[in-house]
Design a protein around this motif. Structure first.
Motif, PDB file in Angstrom:
ATOM      1  N   LEU A  33      -6.018   4.885   2.590  1.00  0.00           N
ATOM      2  CA  LEU A  33      -5.783   4.339   3.925  1.00  0.00           C
ATOM      3  C   LEU A  33      -6.720   3.149   4.136  1.00  0.00           C
ATOM      4  O   LEU A  33      -7.748   3.251   4.808  1.00  0.00           O
ATOM      5  N   GLU A  34      -6.365   2.035   3.525  1.00  0.00           N
ATOM      6  CA  GLU A  34      -7.168   0.829   3.669  1.00  0.00           C
ATOM      7  C   GLU A  34      -6.250  -0.376   3.790  1.00  0.00           C
ATOM      8  O   GLU A  34      -5.173  -0.417   3.187  1.00  0.00           O
ATOM      9  N   PRO A  35      -6.642  -1.378   4.600  1.00  0.00           N
ATOM     10  CA  PRO A  35      -5.801  -2.563   4.765  1.00  0.00           C
ATOM     11  C   PRO A  35      -5.809  -3.423   3.507  1.00  0.00           C
ATOM     12  O   PRO A  35      -6.742  -3.374   2.701  1.00  0.00           O
ATOM     13  N   SER A  36      -4.759  -4.228   3.341  1.00  0.00           N
ATOM     14  CA  SER A  36      -4.564  -4.977   2.101  1.00  0.00           C
ATOM     15  C   SER A  36      -5.672  -5.985   1.815  1.00  0.00           C
ATOM     16  O   SER A  36      -5.956  -6.291   0.658  1.00  0.00           O
ATOM     17  N   VAL A  37      -6.332  -6.521   2.853  1.00  0.00           N
ATOM     18  CA  VAL A  37      -7.368  -7.522   2.605  1.00  0.00           C
ATOM     19  C   VAL A  37      -8.616  -6.889   1.990  1.00  0.00           C
ATOM     20  O   VAL A  37      -9.489  -7.602   1.473  1.00  0.00           O
ATOM     21  N   TYR A  38      -8.702  -5.563   2.016  1.00  0.00           N
ATOM     22  CA  TYR A  38      -9.827  -4.875   1.387  1.00  0.00           C
ATOM     23  C   TYR A  38      -9.494  -4.396  -0.027  1.00  0.00           C
ATOM     24  O   TYR A  38     -10.240  -3.597  -0.594  1.00  0.00           O
ATOM     25  N   ARG A  39      -8.415  -4.889  -0.576  1.00  0.00           N
ATOM     26  CA  ARG A  39      -8.053  -4.538  -1.945  1.00  0.00           C
ATOM     27  C   ARG A  39      -8.259  -5.739  -2.862  1.00  0.00           C
ATOM     28  O   ARG A  39      -8.109  -6.883  -2.442  1.00  0.00           O
ATOM     29  N   ASN A  40      -8.614  -5.464  -4.097  1.00  0.00           N
ATOM     30  CA  ASN A  40      -8.713  -6.492  -5.141  1.00  0.00           C
ATOM     31  C   ASN A  40      -9.674  -7.623  -4.787  1.00  0.00           C
ATOM     32  O   ASN A  40      -9.478  -8.772  -5.194  1.00  0.00           O
ATOM     33  N   GLY A  41     -10.716  -7.311  -4.029  1.00  0.00           N
ATOM     34  CA  GLY A  41     -11.739  -8.316  -3.732  1.00  0.00           C
ATOM     35  C   GLY A  41     -11.318  -9.410  -2.777  1.00  0.00           C
ATOM     36  O   GLY A  41     -12.028 -10.408  -2.613  1.00  0.00           O
ATOM     37  N   LEU A  42     -10.173  -9.242  -2.100  1.00  0.00           N
ATOM     38  CA  LEU A  42      -9.661 -10.293  -1.215  1.00  0.00           C
ATOM     39  C   LEU A  42     -10.536 -10.506   0.015  1.00  0.00           C
ATOM     40  O   LEU A  42     -10.502 -11.575   0.628  1.00  0.00           O
ATOM     41  N   ALA A 137     -17.412 -14.914   4.842  1.00  0.00           N
ATOM     42  CA  ALA A 137     -17.624 -13.714   4.032  1.00  0.00           C
ATOM     43  C   ALA A 137     -19.006 -13.102   4.231  1.00  0.00           C
ATOM     44  O   ALA A 137     -19.184 -11.904   4.006  1.00  0.00           O
ATOM     45  N   ASN A 138     -19.987 -13.896   4.666  1.00  0.00           N
ATOM     46  CA  ASN A 138     -21.340 -13.372   4.829  1.00  0.00           C
ATOM     47  C   ASN A 138     -21.605 -12.802   6.216  1.00  0.00           C
ATOM     48  O   ASN A 138     -22.742 -12.492   6.567  1.00  0.00           O
ATOM     49  N   PHE A 139     -20.556 -12.644   7.021  1.00  0.00           N
ATOM     50  CA  PHE A 139     -20.724 -12.098   8.373  1.00  0.00           C
ATOM     51  C   PHE A 139     -21.336 -10.703   8.300  1.00  0.00           C
ATOM     52  O   PHE A 139     -20.871  -9.835   7.572  1.00  0.00           O
ATOM     53  N   GLU A 140     -22.388 -10.503   9.086  1.00  0.00           N
ATOM     54  CA  GLU A 140     -23.025  -9.200   9.141  1.00  0.00           C
ATOM     55  C   GLU A 140     -23.729  -9.046  10.478  1.00  0.00           C
ATOM     56  O   GLU A 140     -23.997 -10.023  11.181  1.00  0.00           O
ATOM     57  N   CYS A 141     -24.003  -7.809  10.839  1.00  0.00           N
ATOM     58  CA  CYS A 141     -24.781  -7.549  12.043  1.00  0.00           C
ATOM     59  C   CYS A 141     -25.476  -6.205  11.893  1.00  0.00           C
ATOM     60  O   CYS A 141     -25.064  -5.350  11.105  1.00  0.00           O
ATOM     61  N   ARG A 208     -18.297  -2.063   8.641  1.00  0.00           N
ATOM     62  CA  ARG A 208     -19.552  -1.309   8.605  1.00  0.00           C
ATOM     63  C   ARG A 208     -20.651  -2.232   8.095  1.00  0.00           C
ATOM     64  O   ARG A 208     -20.627  -2.638   6.940  1.00  0.00           O
ATOM     65  N   SER A 209     -21.538  -2.616   8.919  1.00  0.00           N
ATOM     66  CA  SER A 209     -22.692  -3.478   8.631  1.00  0.00           C
ATOM     67  C   SER A 209     -22.313  -4.913   8.281  1.00  0.00           C
ATOM     68  O   SER A 209     -22.905  -5.852   8.781  1.00  0.00           O
ATOM     69  N   ASN A 210     -21.340  -5.106   7.410  1.00  0.00           N
ATOM     70  CA  ASN A 210     -20.877  -6.462   7.109  1.00  0.00           C
ATOM     71  C   ASN A 210     -19.421  -6.423   6.677  1.00  0.00           C
ATOM     72  O   ASN A 210     -18.829  -5.357   6.527  1.00  0.00           O
ATOM     73  N   LYS A 211     -18.842  -7.609   6.458  1.00  0.00           N
ATOM     74  CA  LYS A 211     -17.400  -7.692   6.187  1.00  0.00           C
ATOM     75  C   LYS A 211     -16.978  -7.056   4.878  1.00  0.00           C
ATOM     76  O   LYS A 211     -15.808  -6.764   4.676  1.00  0.00           O
ATOM     77  N   ASN A 212     -17.905  -6.838   3.984  1.00  0.00           N
ATOM     78  CA  ASN A 212     -17.538  -6.264   2.696  1.00  0.00           C
ATOM     79  C   ASN A 212     -17.152  -4.791   2.792  1.00  0.00           C
ATOM     80  O   ASN A 212     -16.542  -4.252   1.870  1.00  0.00           O
ATOM     81  N   PHE A 213     -17.512  -4.163   3.888  1.00  0.00           N
ATOM     82  CA  PHE A 213     -17.271  -2.731   4.033  1.00  0.00           C
ATOM     83  C   PHE A 213     -16.400  -2.471   5.258  1.00  0.00           C
ATOM     84  O   PHE A 213     -16.798  -2.764   6.387  1.00  0.00           O
TER      85      PHE A 213
END
Length: 275
Positions: A33-42, A137-141, A208-213
């Protein structure tokens, strides 16, 4: 399993007070259950994907004012987004659980979502999560305990506020940390026939914490996980039979995909002479 058995199982679950039922069909039960932009490093190129889609087809977005509306349009055409398609119709979900990967077991994921996590397309919370798509891509908080005022004064939050104010000039620049970490069900505008026919809605994922997660769907929403005795797995051997039963009941490619290219595919299959 057949269509009648599936309907009996769904009816047996019923409706719970304060919760709304939604469904998603997976043609391979191992899908996440994950959106497509979180697949394959997109995800590292999400902001570029968003901008490129608009640059290449600006006429498709000229009447869409909000980022959420633009993401829905992109999702419609298969562009990777932070949305995940769901439906209020269990038979539509069953179709998608059967229409691909005939050699693999499918699954209908059954969600029971609390009302406070269900938002309309113009919600400020929806604007906040949607506009994450426009951040670099470096967005975080920092989500550690701090005042809401301090949370919203973080450097990258300022960029997010700016993006939101472009579509909502009256926006007060206040985002609750819990919202940014959430998954919401979004009731988008029914602005195309496919959404109408599929009775479609979307899950919109925060971070979660940043855009990578990506934020994750709360396990308590997924009835299949909370109630093991309720099994919505579709055996591979039953997929073709169920698709035929659904077609008789008005659920098929020609109804769920009303665009002309899909009508052509349906007509060729329907009238092809088998030698």
């Amino acid at each position: 399993m057949d269509l009648a058995e599936f309907i009996t199982k769904i009816e047996g679950v019923g409706i719970s007070d304060g919760l709304e039922n939604y469904f998603r069909g997976h043609s391979d039960y191992t899908f996440k259950l994950e959106p497509s932009v979180y697949r394959n490093g997109l995800i590292t190129s999400e902001d570029k994907i968003f901008k490129e889609a608009i640059i290449r087809t600006p006429y498709e977005f000229q009447h869409h004012k909000s980022t959420c509306e633009k993401l829905v349009k992109m999702q419609h055409y298969g562009i990777p987004t932070r949305l995940l398609d769901i439906t209020s119709n269990p038979l539509v979900a069953l179709y998608f659980a059967c229409n691909e990967y005939p050699e693999k077991d499918g699954e209908v994921v059954f969600f029971q979502v609390p009302a406070n996590f269900i938002k309309y397309y113009d919600s400020d919370s929806v604007s906040a999560l949607s506009n994450l798509a426009r951040q670099k891509a470096n967005f975080e908080c920092d989500f550690t305990k701090m005042s809401i005022r301090k949370f919203n004064r973080q450097t990258h939050m300022g960029f997010l506020h700016h993006s939101i104010k472009e579509e909502k000039p009256y926006y007060q620049e206040i985002i609750h940390p819990a919202d940014l970490e959430s998954v919401f069900v979004v009731k988008a505008m029914f602005d195309n026939a496919r959404i109408i026919n599929q009775q479609g809605l979307f899950m919109l994922f925060g971070i979660r914490s940043n855009k990578n997660f990506s934020a994750t769907v709360p396990i308590e929403w997924v009835l299949n996980m909370m109630r093991p005795e309720v099994n919505f797995k579709i055996p591979a051997k039953d997929k073709l039979k169920i698709l035929a039963q659904l077609e008789v009941n008005g659920i098929g490619e020609s109804t769920l995909f009303p665009e002309i290219e899909y009508q052509g595919s349906h007509l060729k299959q329907k009238y092809a002479k088998v030698k």
